[in-house]
Design a protein around this motif. Sequence first.
Motif, PDB file in Angstrom:
ATOM      1  N   THR A  80     -16.888   2.300 -15.129  1.00 16.32           N
ATOM      2  CA  THR A  80     -17.483   2.733 -13.850  1.00 16.32           C
ATOM      3  C   THR A  80     -17.886   1.518 -13.013  1.00 16.32           C
ATOM      4  O   THR A  80     -17.620   1.455 -11.815  1.00 16.32           O
ATOM      5  CB  THR A  80     -18.716   3.625 -14.113  1.00 16.32           C
ATOM      6  N   ASP A  81     -18.522   0.538 -13.669  1.00 13.31           N
ATOM      7  CA  ASP A  81     -18.964  -0.652 -12.934  1.00 13.31           C
ATOM      8  C   ASP A  81     -17.787  -1.491 -12.449  1.00 13.31           C
ATOM      9  O   ASP A  81     -17.879  -2.160 -11.418  1.00 13.31           O
ATOM     10  CB  ASP A  81     -19.868  -1.518 -13.828  1.00 13.31           C
ATOM     11  N   ASN A  82     -16.681  -1.488 -13.203  1.00 13.43           N
ATOM     12  CA  ASN A  82     -15.527  -2.315 -12.831  1.00 13.43           C
ATOM     13  C   ASN A  82     -14.671  -1.686 -11.748  1.00 13.43           C
ATOM     14  O   ASN A  82     -13.813  -2.351 -11.182  1.00 13.43           O
ATOM     15  CB  ASN A  82     -14.644  -2.585 -14.055  1.00 13.43           C
ATOM     16  N   ALA A  83     -14.850  -0.376 -11.506  1.00 16.91           N
ATOM     17  CA  ALA A  83     -14.016   0.294 -10.506  1.00 16.91           C
ATOM     18  C   ALA A  83     -14.450  -0.145  -9.111  1.00 16.91           C
ATOM     19  O   ALA A  83     -15.633  -0.088  -8.783  1.00 16.91           O
ATOM     20  CB  ALA A  83     -14.146   1.806 -10.647  1.00 16.91           C
ATOM     21  N   THR A  84     -13.500  -0.603  -8.308  1.00 15.70           N
ATOM     22  CA  THR A  84     -13.783  -1.031  -6.938  1.00 15.70           C
ATOM     23  C   THR A  84     -12.657  -0.525  -6.043  1.00 15.70           C
ATOM     24  O   THR A  84     -11.592  -0.139  -6.540  1.00 15.70           O
ATOM     25  CB  THR A  84     -13.819  -2.569  -6.814  1.00 15.70           C
ATOM     26  N   PRO A  85     -12.854  -0.579  -4.715  1.00 15.82           N
ATOM     27  CA  PRO A  85     -11.767  -0.178  -3.817  1.00 15.82           C
ATOM     28  C   PRO A  85     -10.509  -1.026  -4.023  1.00 15.82           C
ATOM     29  O   PRO A  85      -9.411  -0.619  -3.638  1.00 15.82           O
ATOM     30  CB  PRO A  85     -12.360  -0.399  -2.425  1.00 15.82           C
ATOM     31  N   GLY A  86     -10.667  -2.200  -4.652  1.00 17.11           N
ATOM     32  CA  GLY A  86      -9.498  -3.044  -4.929  1.00 17.11           C
ATOM     33  C   GLY A  86      -8.478  -2.333  -5.816  1.00 17.11           C
ATOM     34  O   GLY A  86      -7.270  -2.596  -5.717  1.00 17.11           O
ATOM     35  N   GLN A  87      -8.969  -1.428  -6.687  1.00 16.83           N
ATOM     36  CA  GLN A  87      -8.050  -0.685  -7.562  1.00 16.83           C
ATOM     37  C   GLN A  87      -7.169   0.254  -6.731  1.00 16.83           C
ATOM     38  O   GLN A  87      -5.949   0.270  -6.868  1.00 16.83           O
ATOM     39  CB  GLN A  87      -8.831   0.177  -8.568  1.00 16.83           C
ATOM     40  N   GLY A  88      -7.811   1.029  -5.861  1.00 14.06           N
ATOM     41  CA  GLY A  88      -7.051   1.931  -4.994  1.00 14.06           C
ATOM     42  C   GLY A  88      -6.110   1.147  -4.084  1.00 14.06           C
ATOM     43  O   GLY A  88      -4.972   1.569  -3.839  1.00 14.06           O
ATOM     44  N   ALA A  89      -6.575  -0.019  -3.610  1.00 16.58           N
ATOM     45  CA  ALA A  89      -5.757  -0.833  -2.705  1.00 16.58           C
ATOM     46  C   ALA A  89      -4.479  -1.308  -3.408  1.00 16.58           C
ATOM     47  O   ALA A  89      -3.410  -1.377  -2.794  1.00 16.58           O
ATOM     48  CB  ALA A  89      -6.567  -2.026  -2.210  1.00 16.58           C
ATOM     49  N   ARG A  90      -4.583  -1.611  -4.707  1.00 11.55           N
ATOM     50  CA  ARG A  90      -3.373  -2.022  -5.462  1.00 11.55           C
ATOM     51  C   ARG A  90      -2.374  -0.873  -5.498  1.00 11.55           C
ATOM     52  O   ARG A  90      -1.163  -1.079  -5.396  1.00 11.55           O
ATOM     53  CB  ARG A  90      -3.757  -2.408  -6.899  1.00 11.55           C
ATOM     54  N   MET A  91      -2.900   0.370  -5.701  1.00 17.43           N
ATOM     55  CA  MET A  91      -2.009   1.534  -5.732  1.00 17.43           C
ATOM     56  C   MET A  91      -1.309   1.718  -4.384  1.00 17.43           C
ATOM     57  O   MET A  91      -0.104   1.966  -4.324  1.00 17.43           O
ATOM     58  CB  MET A  91      -2.799   2.793  -6.097  1.00 17.43           C
ATOM     59  N   VAL A  92      -2.094   1.585  -3.308  1.00 19.47           N
ATOM     60  CA  VAL A  92      -1.530   1.768  -1.967  1.00 19.47           C
ATOM     61  C   VAL A  92      -0.443   0.727  -1.713  1.00 19.47           C
ATOM     62  O   VAL A  92       0.661   1.051  -1.245  1.00 19.47           O
ATOM     63  CB  VAL A  92      -2.641   1.666  -0.901  1.00 19.47           C
ATOM     64  N   ALA A  93      -0.734  -0.528  -2.041  1.00 19.65           N
ATOM     65  CA  ALA A  93       0.232  -1.608  -1.792  1.00 19.65           C
ATOM     66  C   ALA A  93       1.517  -1.372  -2.578  1.00 19.65           C
ATOM     67  O   ALA A  93       2.620  -1.599  -2.068  1.00 19.65           O
ATOM     68  CB  ALA A  93      -0.389  -2.956  -2.158  1.00 19.65           C
ATOM     69  N   LYS A  94       1.368  -0.886  -3.809  1.00 10.73           N
ATOM     70  CA  LYS A  94       2.571  -0.636  -4.612  1.00 10.73           C
ATOM     71  C   LYS A  94       3.370   0.533  -4.032  1.00 10.73           C
ATOM     72  O   LYS A  94       4.605   0.467  -3.973  1.00 10.73           O
ATOM     73  CB  LYS A  94       2.191  -0.377  -6.078  1.00 10.73           C
ATOM     74  N   ALA A  95       2.652   1.563  -3.580  1.00 10.13           N
ATOM     75  CA  ALA A  95       3.345   2.711  -2.979  1.00 10.13           C
ATOM     76  C   ALA A  95       4.104   2.300  -1.715  1.00 10.13           C
ATOM     77  O   ALA A  95       5.155   2.864  -1.406  1.00 10.13           O
ATOM     78  CB  ALA A  95       2.335   3.818  -2.657  1.00 10.13           C
ATOM     79  N   TRP A  96       3.578   1.312  -0.991  1.00 10.98           N
ATOM     80  CA  TRP A  96       4.239   0.852   0.238  1.00 10.98           C
ATOM     81  C   TRP A  96       5.518   0.072  -0.042  1.00 10.98           C
ATOM     82  O   TRP A  96       6.360  -0.078   0.838  1.00 10.98           O
ATOM     83  CB  TRP A  96       3.285  -0.053   1.034  1.00 10.98           C
ATOM     84  N   THR A  97       5.624  -0.464  -1.266  1.00 17.14           N
ATOM     85  CA  THR A  97       6.775  -1.335  -1.554  1.00 17.14           C
ATOM     86  C   THR A  97       7.727  -0.722  -2.566  1.00 17.14           C
ATOM     87  O   THR A  97       8.801  -1.259  -2.791  1.00 17.14           O
ATOM     88  CB  THR A  97       6.288  -2.698  -2.105  1.00 17.14           C
ATOM     89  N   ASP A  98       7.324   0.373  -3.216  1.00 18.16           N
ATOM     90  CA  ASP A  98       8.125   0.937  -4.310  1.00 18.16           C
ATOM     91  C   ASP A  98       8.195   2.464  -4.134  1.00 18.16           C
ATOM     92  O   ASP A  98       7.234   3.172  -4.441  1.00 18.16           O
ATOM     93  CB  ASP A  98       7.437   0.552  -5.641  1.00 18.16           C
ATOM     94  N   PRO A  99       9.328   2.967  -3.622  1.00 17.43           N
ATOM     95  CA  PRO A  99       9.443   4.406  -3.327  1.00 17.43           C
ATOM     96  C   PRO A  99       9.232   5.294  -4.559  1.00 17.43           C
ATOM     97  O   PRO A  99       8.664   6.387  -4.442  1.00 17.43           O
ATOM     98  CB  PRO A  99      10.876   4.557  -2.792  1.00 17.43           C
ATOM     99  N   ASP A 100       9.674   4.819  -5.737  1.00 19.32           N
ATOM    100  CA  ASP A 100       9.479   5.625  -6.951  1.00 19.32           C
ATOM    101  C   ASP A 100       7.992   5.735  -7.276  1.00 19.32           C
ATOM    102  O   ASP A 100       7.501   6.785  -7.698  1.00 19.32           O
ATOM    103  CB  ASP A 100      10.209   5.004  -8.152  1.00 19.32           C
ATOM    104  N   TYR A 101       7.259   4.634  -7.098  1.00 23.04           N
ATOM    105  CA  TYR A 101       5.821   4.661  -7.358  1.00 23.04           C
ATOM    106  C   TYR A 101       5.114   5.573  -6.351  1.00 23.04           C
ATOM    107  O   TYR A 101       4.215   6.341  -6.724  1.00 23.04           O
ATOM    108  CB  TYR A 101       5.224   3.248  -7.312  1.00 23.04           C
ATOM    109  N   ARG A 102       5.540   5.503  -5.094  1.00 21.74           N
ATOM    110  CA  ARG A 102       4.953   6.386  -4.072  1.00 21.74           C
ATOM    111  C   ARG A 102       5.134   7.857  -4.475  1.00 21.74           C
ATOM    112  O   ARG A 102       4.197   8.665  -4.393  1.00 21.74           O
ATOM    113  CB  ARG A 102       5.621   6.122  -2.721  1.00 21.74           C
ATOM    114  N   ALA A 103       6.340   8.193  -4.954  1.00 23.66           N
ATOM    115  CA  ALA A 103       6.608   9.577  -5.359  1.00 23.66           C
ATOM    116  C   ALA A 103       5.704   9.974  -6.523  1.00 23.66           C
ATOM    117  O   ALA A 103       5.134  11.079  -6.532  1.00 23.66           O
ATOM    118  CB  ALA A 103       8.083   9.727  -5.738  1.00 23.66           C
TER     119      ALA A 103
END
Lengths: 193, 93
Positions: free
Chosen positions: A38-61
């Motif tokens: 819980t303490d380690n979770a930051t918006p940086g985690q979600g941001a990594r997911m977003v960045a990967k979805a922007w560059t990898d169509p399979d990950y976005r799906a």
Amino acid sequence: MSNILETDGEQLLQAVLGLLAKKGIASPLDIQAQIASTDNATPGQGARMVAKAWTDPDYRALMLEDGTKAAEALDIPMRGMPPLGVMENTSDTHNLIVCTLCSCYPRAVLGYPPFWYKSAGYRARAVRDPRGLLAEWKTVIAPEVKIRVVDSTADYRWMVLPMRPAGTEGWSEAQLAAIVREGDMVGVTVPSV
Amino acid sequence: MILTPGTAIRVKDDWPEAKGPVHIRTPHYLRGRPGRIVRHLGDFPNPEDLAFARPAAKRPLYHVAFSKDVLFDGQGTTDELLVEIFGHWLEAA
């Protein structure tokens, strides 16, 4: 029996931890691990997911199909967390997440909810006047774009997959992740460069 | 029976909080209002029992769309709300 309100907090905590372990509900190690994740979770985690979805169509799906699996694919701990759903912003639809009943928030991928997310003002106005609320965030959504307010009322937690801004062509995942803010993944703001 | 996407529904105009202690995940502003099933999100233990440590049967949970125009003062907007509602709160429209 002593008065629970007057009992030393540390002593009370130890007693509850002992009972949880004795009844097989949660071991001290389980609890420590949960506090750490819980303490380690930051918006940086979600941001990594977003960045990967922007560059990898399979990950976005995968992210749109099953947010929990998509988070786990990036080694974000999801054990014991509610299922994660992802709403995608498009040229037709802008998503805004709120929890009108309390403060349900995708903590696993965004960390602790910001103070405004929990405020009565945000919770009431997000459903009644989302465009007025967004204007105060300097977020202008064109009139022809539908706003979809996602009221997080039950067992899921929701995050927004924002649209990739122009001017980021050829950027690396790390560069992209750096421009994605907490508010972009709640839908009060949109990423820009 | 699982409701299929597109099914027109109405949220029950029920106010159990008027009768005693409850834990309800159906917001006030949706009671009695019409909506449309978007998808079945899965089955989850009924929070109305879970909150009181009673045996909680799994109930279907749906994503339901509501027109903002219908819920609030209609201004001809296409904006909508998407809300998780348990099946036992839904009735035929």
